[in-house]
Design a protein around this motif. Structure first.
Motif, PDB file in Angstrom:
ATOM      1  N   LEU A   1     -60.840 -74.453   1.185  1.00 19.15           N
ATOM      2  CA  LEU A   1     -60.086 -73.673   2.164  1.00 19.15           C
ATOM      3  C   LEU A   1     -60.406 -74.201   3.568  1.00 19.15           C
ATOM      4  CD1 LEU A   1     -60.512 -70.142   0.521  1.00 19.15           C
ATOM      5  CD2 LEU A   1     -58.632 -71.770   0.262  1.00 19.15           C
ATOM      6  N   ASP A   2     -60.620 -73.319   4.540  1.00 16.03           N
ATOM      7  CA  ASP A   2     -60.890 -73.780   5.901  1.00 16.03           C
ATOM      8  C   ASP A   2     -62.363 -74.073   6.148  1.00 16.03           C
ATOM      9  OD1 ASP A   2     -58.222 -73.710   6.846  1.00 16.03           O
ATOM     10  OD2 ASP A   2     -58.346 -71.532   7.071  1.00 16.03           O
ATOM     11  N   THR A   3     -63.240 -73.278   5.526  1.00 11.68           N
ATOM     12  CA  THR A   3     -64.672 -73.472   5.718  1.00 11.68           C
ATOM     13  C   THR A   3     -65.412 -72.798   4.575  1.00 11.68           C
ATOM     14  OG1 THR A   3     -66.467 -73.272   7.357  1.00 11.68           O
ATOM     15  CG2 THR A   3     -65.039 -71.354   7.070  1.00 11.68           C
ATOM     16  N   THR A   4     -66.728 -72.865   4.619  1.00 13.75           N
ATOM     17  CA  THR A   4     -67.542 -72.120   3.652  1.00 13.75           C
ATOM     18  C   THR A   4     -68.589 -71.330   4.414  1.00 13.75           C
ATOM     19  OG1 THR A   4     -69.116 -73.946   3.333  1.00 13.75           O
ATOM     20  CG2 THR A   4     -67.239 -73.844   1.827  1.00 13.75           C
ATOM     21  N   ILE A   5     -68.862 -70.128   3.935  1.00 13.31           N
ATOM     22  CA  ILE A   5     -69.890 -69.264   4.510  1.00 13.31           C
ATOM     23  C   ILE A   5     -70.774 -68.799   3.367  1.00 13.31           C
ATOM     24  CG2 ILE A   5     -70.342 -67.086   5.707  1.00 13.31           C
ATOM     25  CD1 ILE A   5     -67.710 -67.425   7.175  1.00 13.31           C
ATOM     26  N   VAL A   6     -72.062 -68.963   3.517  1.00 17.15           N
ATOM     27  CA  VAL A   6     -73.047 -68.710   2.450  1.00 17.15           C
ATOM     28  C   VAL A   6     -72.585 -69.329   1.125  1.00 17.15           C
ATOM     29  CG1 VAL A   6     -74.109 -66.694   3.500  1.00 17.15           C
ATOM     30  CG2 VAL A   6     -72.130 -66.354   2.037  1.00 17.15           C
TER      31      VAL A   6
ATOM     32  N   GLU B   1     -52.919 -71.478  -1.279  1.00 16.34           N
ATOM     33  CA  GLU B   1     -54.298 -71.774  -1.654  1.00 16.34           C
ATOM     34  C   GLU B   1     -55.284 -70.692  -1.202  1.00 16.34           C
ATOM     35  OE1 GLU B   1     -53.441 -73.958   2.243  1.00 16.34           O
ATOM     36  OE2 GLU B   1     -52.419 -73.531   0.342  1.00 16.34           O
ATOM     37  N   GLY B   2     -54.861 -69.863  -0.215  1.00 18.61           N
ATOM     38  CA  GLY B   2     -55.743 -68.809   0.270  1.00 18.61           C
ATOM     39  C   GLY B   2     -55.545 -67.479  -0.422  1.00 18.61           C
ATOM     40  N   GLN B   3     -54.525 -67.377  -1.249  1.00 17.23           N
ATOM     41  CA  GLN B   3     -54.249 -66.116  -1.929  1.00 17.23           C
ATOM     42  C   GLN B   3     -55.293 -65.844  -3.007  1.00 17.23           C
ATOM     43  OE1 GLN B   3     -50.099 -66.471  -3.119  1.00 17.23           O
ATOM     44  NE2 GLN B   3     -49.499 -67.002  -1.024  1.00 17.23           N
ATOM     45  N   CYS B   4     -55.759 -64.607  -3.019  1.00 18.85           N
ATOM     46  CA  CYS B   4     -56.830 -64.148  -3.911  1.00 18.85           C
ATOM     47  C   CYS B   4     -58.205 -64.652  -3.467  1.00 18.85           C
ATOM     48  CB  CYS B   4     -56.584 -64.548  -5.373  1.00 18.85           C
ATOM     49  SG  CYS B   4     -55.092 -63.819  -6.074  1.00 18.85           S
ATOM     50  N   GLU B   5     -58.275 -65.245  -2.260  1.00 26.87           N
ATOM     51  CA  GLU B   5     -59.544 -65.737  -1.736  1.00 26.87           C
ATOM     52  C   GLU B   5     -60.011 -64.874  -0.568  1.00 26.87           C
ATOM     53  OE1 GLU B   5     -61.130 -67.994  -3.247  1.00 26.87           O
ATOM     54  OE2 GLU B   5     -59.602 -68.949  -4.491  1.00 26.87           O
TER      55      GLU B   5
END
Length: 278
Positions: A80-85, A104-108
């Motif tokens: 996606l755009d980035t990752t956090i933890v 690609e962002g749906q359900c995320e």
């Protein structure tokens, strides 16, 4: 799944809350707006201005994701755009009432930032954008879909409440004052008028650059205007660039950082100077 039961969503939310997210997202939103307006070349200082077309307003959301990533010390990372933890996160910004979520962002997990230019404020929500909560069956041509308002109310977590964006002092000017500040009389005269119209108002460097758009060395012209502001309006202009002036402004209650300006009544400056000497 309710947000309270979504462990991954909770982990991302906790990380954001531990990283001064409200202040950083405000800065990111302000940076994205100023980038699109490009005041130093266009004289524009408001997204609501008629000279700003709809495509430019829409592009604020695109620019915003990069500024958010920078402000939060993250990296642009797939899928996606980035990752956090360690979790993929989509970042979506809007200057409208809703967000467009790509396939690609749906359900995320999605960080959804909303900018209200009229009220000069922003807010941020965190939501797992399930397709069941999105409008339409197939979405637009890019298969983007928007979260339903009822779903946002129930399933989105508030990360940053409505918060004021950094002030744009040019928006405080009346129409007749704008005609002078952006008139044909030369940079020094126009900047003298600007400081005279806005005593006690912190004016960032970007506002001065907007007034002097397409001209060389606007900061030099602003420095040249200082003596005229004192002579015509009885105001002393303090500049954050200079340590002593920055400290003096702080004693008067103004935080200029390292680049902002403020015009204050000379009697106040003398009183503070005298008090400091005593």
């Amino acid at each position: 799944m309710h947000p309270d039961d979504d462990a991954e969503l909770q982990h991302v939310a906790e990380w954001l809350r531990q990283n001064s997210v409200v202040e950083r997202l405000c800065a990111a939103a302000d940076d994205a707006i100023r980038y699109v307006l490009d005041g130093a070349r266009t004289w524009r200082f408001s997204l609501s201005a008629g000279e700003v077309d709809s495509d430019e307003r829409s592009s604020v959301g695109t620019k915003l994701q990069y500024h958010v990533i920078e402000q939060l010390g993250l990296s642009k990372e797939p899928p996606l755009d980035t990752t956090i933890v360690g979790l993929p996160v989509e970042i979506k910004g809007t200057v409208r009432d809703t967000w467009m979520i790509p396939r690609e962002g749906q359900c995320e997990i999605t960080l959804m930032i909303q900018i209200d230019d009229k009220e000069q404020r922003m807010r941020a929500l965190l939501m797992r954008t399930h397709r069941a909560w999105l409008t339409g069956g197939r979405g637009n041509r890019d298969l983007k879909r928007s979260p339903r308002r009822a779903a946002v109310r129930e399933y989105a977590m508030e990360i940053a409440p409505w918060t004021g964006l950094p002030s744009e002092p040019l928006r405080l000017l009346k129409r007749e004052q704008l005609e002078v500040v952006f008139g044909p009389k030369g940079q020094v005269k126009r900047l003298t008028a600007l400081f005279g119209y806005l005593p006690g108002v912190i004016i960032p460097r970007s506002s001065i650059e907007t007034v002097c758009a397409k001209n060389q060395d606007p900061m030099r012209r602003a420095r040249q205007a200082k003596e005229h502001v004192l002579e015509e309006h009885g105001l002393i202009v303090l500049v954050g660039t200079w340590t002593e002036e920055r400290r003096l402004a702080a004693r008067l209650g103004y935080d200029l950082g390292d680049s902002a300006w403020v015009a204050v009544d000379r009697s106040l400056v003398k009183a503070v100077d005298l008090d400091a000497q005593l």
